[in-house]
Design a protein around this motif. Structure first.
Motif, PDB file in Angstrom:
ATOM      1  N   UNK A 119       0.822  -1.217   0.000  1.00  0.00           N
ATOM      2  CA  UNK A 119       0.000   0.000   0.000  1.00  0.00           C
ATOM      3  C   UNK A 119       0.852   1.261   0.000  1.00  0.00           C
ATOM      4  N   UNK A 120       1.985   1.234   0.687  1.00  0.00           N
ATOM      5  CA  UNK A 120       2.855   2.405   0.690  1.00  0.00           C
ATOM      6  C   UNK A 120       3.465   2.632  -0.695  1.00  0.00           C
ATOM      7  N   UNK A 121       3.833   1.565  -1.373  1.00  0.00           N
ATOM      8  CA  UNK A 121       4.348   1.705  -2.735  1.00  0.00           C
ATOM      9  C   UNK A 121       3.258   2.238  -3.671  1.00  0.00           C
ATOM     10  N   UNK A 122       2.042   1.746  -3.497  1.00  0.00           N
ATOM     11  CA  UNK A 122       0.933   2.231  -4.328  1.00  0.00           C
ATOM     12  C   UNK A 122       0.656   3.704  -4.049  1.00  0.00           C
ATOM     13  N   UNK A 123       0.689   4.106  -2.790  1.00  0.00           N
ATOM     14  CA  UNK A 123       0.470   5.499  -2.438  1.00  0.00           C
ATOM     15  C   UNK A 123       1.573   6.382  -3.022  1.00  0.00           C
ATOM     16  N   UNK A 124       2.807   5.911  -2.990  1.00  0.00           N
ATOM     17  CA  UNK A 124       3.905   6.667  -3.582  1.00  0.00           C
ATOM     18  C   UNK A 124       3.676   6.861  -5.079  1.00  0.00           C
ATOM     19  N   UNK A 125       3.209   5.814  -5.751  1.00  0.00           N
ATOM     20  CA  UNK A 125       2.959   5.907  -7.189  1.00  0.00           C
ATOM     21  C   UNK A 125       1.840   6.901  -7.480  1.00  0.00           C
ATOM     22  N   UNK A 126       0.779   6.887  -6.672  1.00  0.00           N
ATOM     23  CA  UNK A 126      -0.345   7.814  -6.876  1.00  0.00           C
ATOM     24  C   UNK A 126       0.091   9.250  -6.627  1.00  0.00           C
ATOM     25  N   UNK A 127       0.807   9.473  -5.550  1.00  0.00           N
ATOM     26  CA  UNK A 127       1.260  10.833  -5.231  1.00  0.00           C
ATOM     27  C   UNK A 127       2.193  11.345  -6.318  1.00  0.00           C
ATOM     28  N   UNK A 128       3.081  10.489  -6.791  1.00  0.00           N
ATOM     29  CA  UNK A 128       4.017  10.896  -7.841  1.00  0.00           C
ATOM     30  C   UNK A 128       3.296  11.114  -9.169  1.00  0.00           C
ATOM     31  N   UNK A 129       2.269  10.303  -9.465  1.00  0.00           N
ATOM     32  CA  UNK A 129       1.542  10.428 -10.730  1.00  0.00           C
ATOM     33  C   UNK A 129       0.753  11.736 -10.801  1.00  0.00           C
TER      34      UNK A 129
ATOM     35  N   UNK B 202       3.772  15.604  -4.882  1.00  0.00           N
ATOM     36  CA  UNK B 202       4.995  15.658  -4.096  1.00  0.00           C
ATOM     37  C   UNK B 202       5.779  16.934  -4.339  1.00  0.00           C
ATOM     38  N   UNK B 203       5.202  17.873  -5.040  1.00  0.00           N
ATOM     39  CA  UNK B 203       5.856  19.154  -5.300  1.00  0.00           C
ATOM     40  C   UNK B 203       5.497  20.151  -4.216  1.00  0.00           C
ATOM     41  N   UNK B 204       6.369  21.149  -4.065  1.00  0.00           N
ATOM     42  CA  UNK B 204       6.128  22.215  -3.094  1.00  0.00           C
ATOM     43  C   UNK B 204       5.000  23.114  -3.599  1.00  0.00           C
ATOM     44  N   UNK B 205       4.326  23.815  -2.698  1.00  0.00           N
ATOM     45  CA  UNK B 205       3.206  24.681  -3.066  1.00  0.00           C
ATOM     46  C   UNK B 205       3.654  25.767  -4.043  1.00  0.00           C
TER      47      UNK B 205
END
Length: 81
Positions: A31-41, A45-48
Motif C-alpha cells: 500500500x505504501x508503494x501504491x500510495x507513492x505511485x499515486x502521489x508521484x503520478x 509531491x511538489x512544493x506549493x
C-alpha cells in the motif's frame, strides 16, 4: 492436556501470530508503494510554490544570525571551563 499437546498448541499459535504480522507488513509495504505511485503520478509531491528547497539552501551558513552564533560560542566556552 499433556505437555506435548501444550507445546504443539503454543507452536501453532506462535507460527499463526508471526504469519499474521508478516502478512500485515507485506500489505502495508504494498500500500505504501501504491500510495507513492499515486502521489508521484498526480504531482502531489511538489512544493506549493512549485520549487523544492535544495539541501544546500536549508543548511546555508549565510542565513545564520550573529546572535545565535555568539550564544552557541558562549555556551561552548562556558562548558569548557
Amino acid at each position: 492436556m499433556t505437555i506435548t499437546q501444550m507445546l504443539q498448541q503454543s507452536g501453532l499459535l506462535t507460527v499463526l501470530g508471526m504469519g499474521v504480522v508478516f502478512v500485515f507488513l507485506a500489505i502495508m509495504i504494498i500500500l505504501m508503494h501504491a500510495l507513492h505511485a499515486v502521489v508521484h503520478a498526480f504531482h502531489l509531491d511538489k512544493d506549493v510554490c512549485g520549487e523544492q528547497q535544495k539541501p544546500e539552501q536549508i543548511n546555508d551558513v549565510k542565513n545564520t544570525d550573529d546572535e545565535v552564533v555568539a550564544a552557541v560560542a558562549a555556551a561552548i566556552h562556558k562548558d569548557e571551563k
